[in-house]
Design an enzyme around this catalytic site. Structure first.
Site, PDB file in Angstrom:
ATOM      1  N   THR A   1     -55.097  -7.569   5.612  1.00 35.51           N
ATOM      2  CA  THR A   1     -55.900  -8.804   6.160  1.00 35.51           C
ATOM      3  C   THR A   1     -55.105 -10.143   6.413  1.00 35.51           C
ATOM      4  OG1 THR A   1     -57.654  -8.183   4.507  1.00 35.51           O
ATOM      5  CG2 THR A   1     -57.703 -10.281   5.523  1.00 35.51           C
TER       6      THR A   1
ATOM      7  N   GLY B   1     -53.765  -8.745  -3.436  1.00 37.55           N
ATOM      8  CA  GLY B   1     -53.685  -9.013  -4.554  1.00 37.55           C
ATOM      9  C   GLY B   1     -52.269  -8.613  -5.008  1.00 37.55           C
TER      10      GLY B   1
ATOM     11  N   GLU C   1     -62.897  -4.930   1.760  1.00 33.68           N
ATOM     12  CA  GLU C   1     -62.958  -3.664   2.242  1.00 33.68           C
ATOM     13  C   GLU C   1     -64.020  -3.465   3.095  1.00 33.68           C
ATOM     14  OE1 GLU C   1     -60.652  -1.341   1.507  1.00 33.68           O
ATOM     15  OE2 GLU C   1     -59.718  -2.875   0.459  1.00 33.68           O
TER      16      GLU C   1
END
Lengths: 669, 669
Positions: free
Chosen positions: A152, A191, A435
């Site tokens: 992303t 993350g 997702e």
């Protein structure tokens, strides 16, 4: 399991009322007695180690302290599960949720290392050649390198083709040159990326010989292994605070002419040769979706697990909490005795079962498709894709909504962080977004459904999950009957009716000269609704047939209570969809009143087994993290004990009194 | 208003598309041009003062630092608004929301002083005799004392009669002795109580001459004014972390034989004489609900305001964000061009208007009832109570749900705290719980409705908001027509139908020998639904008729867009309640399809005015606190700038690397 001492007397009584063998249900949910024992073994290893996890609530700490603490706990946890970790050899290994479940005792939110295991390693398995795997996998599994997964970007989410990061091949040096040409091309969200990872899988537009070949994955070292300093040409950092996931170390990443070796392109599905020639490996184009589908598949069971936690908390709380006095001179009732409370909670137990069981079924379907794919058969991939898309969307959305319902059912105390309900919500609420966004995923399923409808019209064969469309194309209005099978068929009739109406709407617009995409666009609100109805019917059918199968050899009392729960699910949704039933079946007012009656009767039947049913989820207190949901039900003692840990109670007068409040009262400001 | 420089080009274009005069709508929403100018004057005084409010995001701080910072900001804000504060003389003064709105620039969550102004002062006004007011009010308004309001206990919330704290009168010393006899009797939740307040209104069971007279309010000093130490016999502290409100200083409070003078009982509605004689002042028993109703009334407009913020953020974001590529070779569309996005957002604009306008109307109704009460007429109190109960429940629930919808509509970026959407949600989500739980309040309204139904059956006169029941008792099935009036009448028919069905259900149970309370209990799920339908019909009627009235002299373009928004609201709810319409009116499939068509046409009509409509809410950037919602639409620049403020970006390598990560990578753990 906590010993049955000092249990709140109301909760103790509830457990005596339970009329089935709790452990039998636990075994069913775990997938067998052996699985339960294996899970408990891991929990024992980790949680009986005597380590103190969080002396004071971590949310009291500053952001920096929280990150530091999360890294500390990750390392602690990593040590404890090292042996179990090294046993993982393939994607399938990640289907074992016992490790993830145990990790919840350490991380109320998320470990900065989670995506190392959850995305970095699986992507190496899924996207690297055997040779590449032999290099990277031992490094990753032995934690010699720590990875993140950066897809992303600040300006680009679900629409992967829109990514802007570039990887341009330089045949002279046999290297790729990575660049972030715009602000919006900054990688964002990954993350573990902010301060923890030293490697990262980067999805970038591949350019070679002056041509763009679309997005491909690359393994990129971003920090020095010795000093941890970002390497020259790399800008990396924390993205700032989130609603949840604040210990997940989500990061941003920018490249400025940053070079990596050619071999760091993940080459299972496509290669760039030394001279820059691009070679597509002859495989099904959809194969690159492998990891993505895998992640979505695991999410269904994962959110079911979190909903199970929430309803465990809310049901135990409701057995202990007493409120109001409907009749003078009688004691305040346990709030679980209120019909409105049962209405809020029991559907959450049902839904946790429905999603969990559908999740297990989806996992098996995924394994079958995976093994078919290994032997070259990719026929069932489009259906799996459609299936996992809508199930991911609906399960995360349902779980989030019902966790909130559980929180609201606990009134003010559910608003306390120490109930753990707010964190469960902020966690699951994120799964609805990442997702693949809810709406986008449902529209992907809708595309599959619209195509399937056309196939049905043409009399072509249909894949299993849409086979009901064949009947719908031929038939008249559905005849309502209130057996389980009758209700499920009615839900399918609703889905079929909506898909058909969408098709009609698209054709109507096209007849008036519109192109397909514009007609599709104008139908999207209804298409989303159609996909949801399809998904609901599918969950209902799967839940009902699987529960029959799973309890085939169960004791009678377990059979009964599991069937009651599943019936509750069907009737609840029939009532929720009463408008649709009136439109797409011949149900009448009397039928609807009878359903409402049966629904309320089922609530009454489930009342005495409610605590037993949540006990069967078998969450240790360490994993539940809840003052309201602990096995002993000492809700008030635990709330007060937790409050006393607050740093704001460490001294009777806080320094702000002398600094601000006193001068204010003296008018000296 | 921010100058129109450096505005994102897409957003600039949107503003050019707007076809109505934005400020005209602002004036309508504020209640007149003078009100807008007054509000802007206050905003200018406070926000043009040049004070730096939060150099780094306050959520990065530790809990202790956040509290300290909140006190600092409260004092700062108090200084700036001191003059405006001293002008407040009666309950009505608190209806001016400009101060509250401006305070949002200082407090993303809540000031520890909020309930001093929001509950302590209003309760003094509402519950003290004139003599008592002359003592306490100047102290409170001059901030010589700082108060909290302690009603809820650890074990007792909505059910006030169940409170356990005791105030026992001792005629020898002419004092009340306060005690917390159990753990569950600990006061819990009161804002500002933990570390800030030195006084507190305590609701306790009054005992005198050996007899309990139920709950009464007392003013209690809890801390020394000089040292701020809790006084002997008082235990006070922070309750621990919450989902939101973490700067509100919510506290707990326990008493151990703590004595206060007799005069500290708030004696407007009841007295204890020196000798201990209890005297009920001859007033309507319901008068004590005054403050409670007042707070609920203000909450409707308050949550509307927060929803308006959320949709301002989401609409501006959607005009700037581009995603996907439905047609090859065309640029990614602004996401506001997707029908699904319009479906998510435009109903939020409508709802913000509907609730705001209903809130203003409710406030006027409240003022009328209040002035009637002053002249001894309390006839309209039960209706106001029923009205404010369901409106509080439905408005807070709707606002919370739509704020989440706005957040989800912003995808991952909505999950960033810097979007401000998560905080808006956690704030409004609390309003659904406090001051009366959602379900409990709806059941209170339902009691009123069931009584009203019986009155209608007996041909007795009905109060205005339930007058539609008279028609329903007499009439046949409602004839559907899709004019605004027709839709509203249909919604009333739905409510009437459900109330009637509840009555039938109660009677059926009673016929089989059940007492009323048990029969009521078994009907509660349907009663809640009936009260929601009643409330929805009432909001629709109020919104529609008020918008007609408020735009009577408006320009034509404003009339049109305001009517489009209101129509959208009606049609949206007609579609949502299609099942109910099919049950309680003669609507058919063709009507429903036509409604769906009109709904989608309205979305298209509102598309070009969407940014103008949220601009009309006139939120200054300082009040919106949003990287995604700022007037200039520089969403990516602001996200990155905010990230760079994170303490986790203050150095390239965090200390945890040397402490934990490096040893882990070296296998040295």
């Amino acid at each position: 399991m906590v010993a049955n001492v000092d249990v709140n007397p109301d909760l103790k009584k509830e457990r005596l009322k339970c009329n089935f063998n709790i452990e039998e249900v636990t075994f069913i949910l775990d997938g067998g007695k052996d699985k339960t024992l294996q899970r408990r073994k891991i929990e024992d290893i980790v949680l009986n180690s005597g380590v103190s996890i969080d002396p004071i609530p971590e949310e009291c700490l500053s952001l920096k302290e929280r990150y530091d603490n999360a890294v500390r706990k990750s390392v602690l946890f990593g040590k404890l599960i090292k042996n179990e970790l090294l046993e993982i050899s393939g994607l399938e290994g990640f289907g074992n949720s016992a490790l993830k479940r145990t990790s919840d005792a350490f991380f109320k939110e998320v470990s900065p290392f989670m995506l190392h295991l959850g995305m970095f390693v699986p992507t190496i398995i899924g996207q690297c050649t055997a040779e590449q795997q032999s290099k990277w996998l031992p490094l990753a599994l032995n934690l010699k390198i720590i990875g993140a997964y950066a897809q992303t970007e600040l300006g680009h989410g679900t629409f992967i083709r829109g990514l802007e990061t570039t990887a341009t091949y330089d045949p002279d040096k046999e290297e790729f040159v990575l660049n972030s040409p715009t602000l919006t091309s900054s990688k964002w969200w990954a993350g573990g990326l902010g301060n923890t990872a030293n490697h990262c899988i980067v999805i970038a537009q591949l350019y070679t010989k002056g041509q763009c070949h679309g997005t491909h994955p690359f393994i990129v070292q971003i920090r020095d292994l010795e000093t941890h300093e970002p390497l020259p040409g790399v800008k990396v950092g924390d993205i700032g605070l989130r609603m949840g996931f604040n210990t997940a170390d989500n990061g941003f990443l920018r490249f400025n002419n940053y070079r990596i070796p050619r071999e760091n392109m993940m080459m299972k599905n496509a290669k760039v040769l030394k001279d820059g020639t691009y070679v597509k490996v002859a495989r099904h184009a959809k194969l690159t979706y492998g990891t993505m589908v895998f992640v979505r598949v695991t999410m269904v069971a994962e959110v079911a697990n979190n909903l199970a936690k929430a309803v465990t908390i809310a049901v135990r709380f409701s057995a202990v909490r007493r409120q109001s006095q409907p009749k003078p001179d009688e004691p305040e009732p346990q709030i679980i005795d209120y019909l409105t409370q049962q209405h809020k909670l029991f559907i959450c137990i049902s839904t946790a079962h429905a999603l969990h069981i559908t999740g297990l079924w989806l996992w098996r379907t995924f394994e079958t498709v995976l093994s078919n794919m290994k032997s070259g058969n990719t026929d069932s991939l489009p259906e799996l894709h459609a299936l996992s898309s809508c199930l991911k969307a609906v399960s995360t959305s349902d779980a989030a909504a019902y966790i909130e319902q559980c929180r609201y059912a606990c009134g003010g105390h559910g608003y306390m962080l120490s109930s753990n309900l707010p964190l469960l919500y902020s966690y699951v609420s994120a799964t609805r977004i990442y997702e693949g966004d809810y709406t986008v995923l449902l529209l992907q399923t809708a595309r599959f459904l619209v195509k399937a409808w056309e196939q049905a019209e043409n009399g072509n064969p249909l894949t299993p999950t849409v086979s009901y469309l064949a009947a719908a194309v031929a038939k008249q209005r559905m005849t309502w009957n209130d057996s389980a099978e009758g209700m499920i068929c009615s839900f399918e009739a609703i889905a079929a009716g909506k898909i058909s109406a969408c098709n009609e709407n698209i054709r109507r617009h096209m007849k008036s000269g519109m192109c397909f995409e514009d007609a599709w666009q104008l139908t999207t609100v209804r298409l989303v609704a159609a996909a949801v109805s399809h998904c609901r019917a599918m969950i209902c059918r799967t839940y009902w047939s699987e529960i029959k199968r799973l309890t085939a050899t169960s004791s009678n009392s377990v059979k009964i209570v599991m069937e009651q729960l599943a019936s509750l699910y069907l009737i609840y949704w029939a009532l929720e969809m009463s408008g649709d039933l009136l439109r797409y079946t011949n149900i009448n007012e009397t039928d609807l009143n009878r359903l409402q009656q049966r629904y309320e009767e089922l609530l009454a039947l489930l009342r005495n087994n409610a605590v037993g049913l949540v006990d069967a989820f078998d969450f240790r207190d360490e994993i539940l993290h809840s003052t309201l949901g602990a096995y002993d039900g000492q809700i008030y003692e635990r709330l007060m004990a937790e409050a006393e840990k607050s740093p704001l109670n460490d001294m009777p007068v806080q320094s702000s009194f002398q600094k601000y409040i006193k001068p204010l009262m003296r008018g000296k400001l």
